[in-house]
Every structure is written in structure tokens, then in C-alpha cells.
Design an enzyme around this catalytic site. Structure first.
Site, short mmCIF file in Angstrom:
data_model
loop_
_atom_site.label_atom_id
_atom_site.label_comp_id
_atom_site.label_asym_id
_atom_site.label_seq_id
_atom_site.Cartn_x
_atom_site.Cartn_y
_atom_site.Cartn_z
N PRO A 2 5.95 -0.52 3.98
CA PRO A 2 5.06 -1.68 4.17
C PRO A 2 4.11 -1.45 5.34
CG PRO A 2 7.34 -2.22 4.75
CD PRO A 2 7.35 -0.87 4.13
N GLU A 3 2.84 -1.77 5.13
CA GLU A 3 1.83 -1.65 6.17
C GLU A 3 1.44 -3.06 6.61
OE1 GLU A 3 -1.19 1.24 4.95
OE2 GLU A 3 0.23 2.15 3.57
#
Ligand SMILES: [Zn+2]
Length: 274
Positions: A2-3
Site C-alpha cells: 500500500p502506498e
């Protein structure tokens, strides 16, 4: 992994679901994640109220009563979701936070790479990874002046952008996307990027992460945010996951190379190495 847009989506979900609730007890089934035993973690957290959930870069910051902050990094596959109290944890549900109002918060992590750090709130920014974190990619905080100064480095642009001490929140997906938007080859040395192109890259980073956040992030592989709203941004991606398909700008077939051990998709016509 996840960014920023995905972590921000998780933060918003947690804000709706757990802020205002009190942690009654905690069970840890994989001690490496909080770095302490189940008994110790429980003793530290029990009776604390979740007052707010903040985010810095890819870190979630649970602000707890008594001036404590639980710093949580999801790494590859970490996720949170809530269930009715008493629900049996699944194989990958590694931590249960028993909350008030008959809610359990599960932390699930199939790869077990996620990490949590409990610290005094005023010491939050001393946690490894946060101590040297770069600016958030927003209009106000990611200034052109800052970029001009930071870009005085010889290394390739892609690993430069993945390094959280330069700019917070970017990962493999959004680096590939923004380099394509700015027509920069992933191996172009940072210090050779002309000012005009740097301005375009800055604009792309700020806008892309904002729009991706509005779409609740990107759902790739097993990453889904735990709150029933799958991210929709995968439908907007220009290069990531599109190797072998034509460039939306020029029609050239997109290629994939390895840069800093990461699969990297780019357009060999639009993104020429100078
Ligand atoms: Zn192209």
C-alpha cells in the site's frame, strides 16, 4: 505494498470505525509485529481510548489517550478490519484489539512483515522511518525549491523517488505512473532532469496521489482496504500492470525492466534515457 492513497483510505476507514472507542484488551498472535509479548502489549494498551488516527507518509498513527501513539506500517500486506466482538480470528489475523461497543479490530497480515511501535506521542517522529521522512506530496509541502535542492543527486530517478526520505508516500505503482506522465526514463539520473520537466513531475506527483486517494487507492493482488470499499484507481493506471500493451500517448508497446530490484513499466518512446 500500500502506498499513500491506500494508507490514507485505511486511515479514513479507521476514523469512521474505531475513533472514540476504548481498547479493552489486546491479543497478539505474532509478537514480532508489535515487538513485545501479548501480555506486555495488552498491559500498555488496555483502557486507552483511540482519539484520532493520523497518517504520515505510509505510516498510520493511532493517537491514544495518555499521550501514546501506536505507529503502524502495513508493509506488503497488512490490513485492518472490524468484526462483531467474539468473532474467531482467521489464520492471518495476527492481532485482535477488543474495543468498546462490542467491536473487535483485527490486524491481518498474510506476509507478517507489518510493524507497530508504541511510543510517547511527542516522540512519534523519532521512530525509525519517520525520523528522516521527506515532505508529504502536497502543493504546500512539496515545493519546487525543495525538489531542486534534493534532485542534486547522481542516482537514478526511480530509486530516488522510492526513498521515503526524499518524498513521503510514493511506491512502485505511483512512481511508474508519474515518471510516465512526466516523460522521464526510470534510470535518468536525478541531477540531469531539466527544471521544466521537474515542474511537470512535481505536478504529476501531487495530482496523481490526490486523484488516487479520491478513488480510494488502487487494488492490486491481494491488497484491498478492509472497509468494503475496494479501491478503483487500478482502472486509471497508465503504465503499471500494462506491460505488452500500447502506450496511451503514442501507441508504442510498453516494456518492463528491473530498476532497484523492482519491476518497472515504461514507454521506450516517450521515456528516453538522455
Ligand atoms: Zn509512449
Amino acid at each position: 505494498m500500500p502506498e499513500l492513497p491506500e494508507v490514507e483510505t485505511v486511515r479514513r476507514g479507521l476514523t469512521n470505525l474505531v475513533v472514540g472507542k476504548t481498547i479493552q484488551s489486546v491479543e497478539v498472535r505474532w509478537e514480532k509485529i508489535p515487538g513485545m509479548s501479548s501480555e506486555e502489549f495488552d498491559a500498555e494498551l488496555a483502557e486507552r481510548k483511540i482519539e484520532r488516527v493520523d497518517r504520515r507518509g505510509k505510516y498510520l498513527l493511532f493517537r491514544l489517550s495518555g499521550d501514546k501513539t501506536l505507529v503502524s506500517h502495513l508493509r506488503m500486506e497488512g490490513a485492518y478490519y472490524t468484526v462483531p466482538a467474539g468473532t474467531a480470528p482467521g489464520k492471518h489475523d495476527l492481532i485482535t484489539f477488543h474495543l468498546s461497543d462490542n467491536v473487535d479490530l483485527f490486524y491481518r497480515d498474510t506476509r507478517k512483515f507489518g510493524r507497530m511501535n508504541l511510543v510517547d506521542t511527542d516522540k512519534t517522529m523519532t521512530v525509525a522511518g519517520l525520523a528522516k521522512i521527506g515532505p508529504e506530496p502536497t502543493e504546500k509541502t512539496l515545493t519546487l525549491e525543495y525538489m531542486q535542492k534534493e534532485f542534486q543527486r547522481k542516482g537514478a530517478i526511480k530509486p530516488f523517488l522510492l526513498d521515503q526520505s526524499h518524498i513521503a508516500g510514493l511506491g512502485n505503482i505511483y512512481v511508474d505512473e508519474t515518471l510516465w506522465m512526466a516523460k522521464i526514463h526510470p534510470l535518468q539520473p536525478a541531477n540531469t532532469i531539466p527544471l521544466e520537466q521537474m515542474k511537470i513531475l512535481r505536478r504529476a506527483i501531487i495530482d496523481e496521489l490526490k486523484v488516487a486517494t479520491e478513488h480510494h487507492g488502487t487494488t492490486v493482488h491481494s491488497f484491498t482496504n478492509a472497509f468494503g470499499e475496494a479501491g478503483g484507481f487500478q482502472n486509471e493506471l497508465k503504465v503499471y500492470g500494462r506491460v505488452g500493451e500500447p502506450c496511451y500517448r503514442c501507441g508504442t508497446i510498453l516494456e518492463k525492466i528491473k530498476v532497484a530490484q523492482r519491476g518497472t513499466t515504461f514507454c521506450p518512446h516517450c521515456q528516453v534515457l538522455h
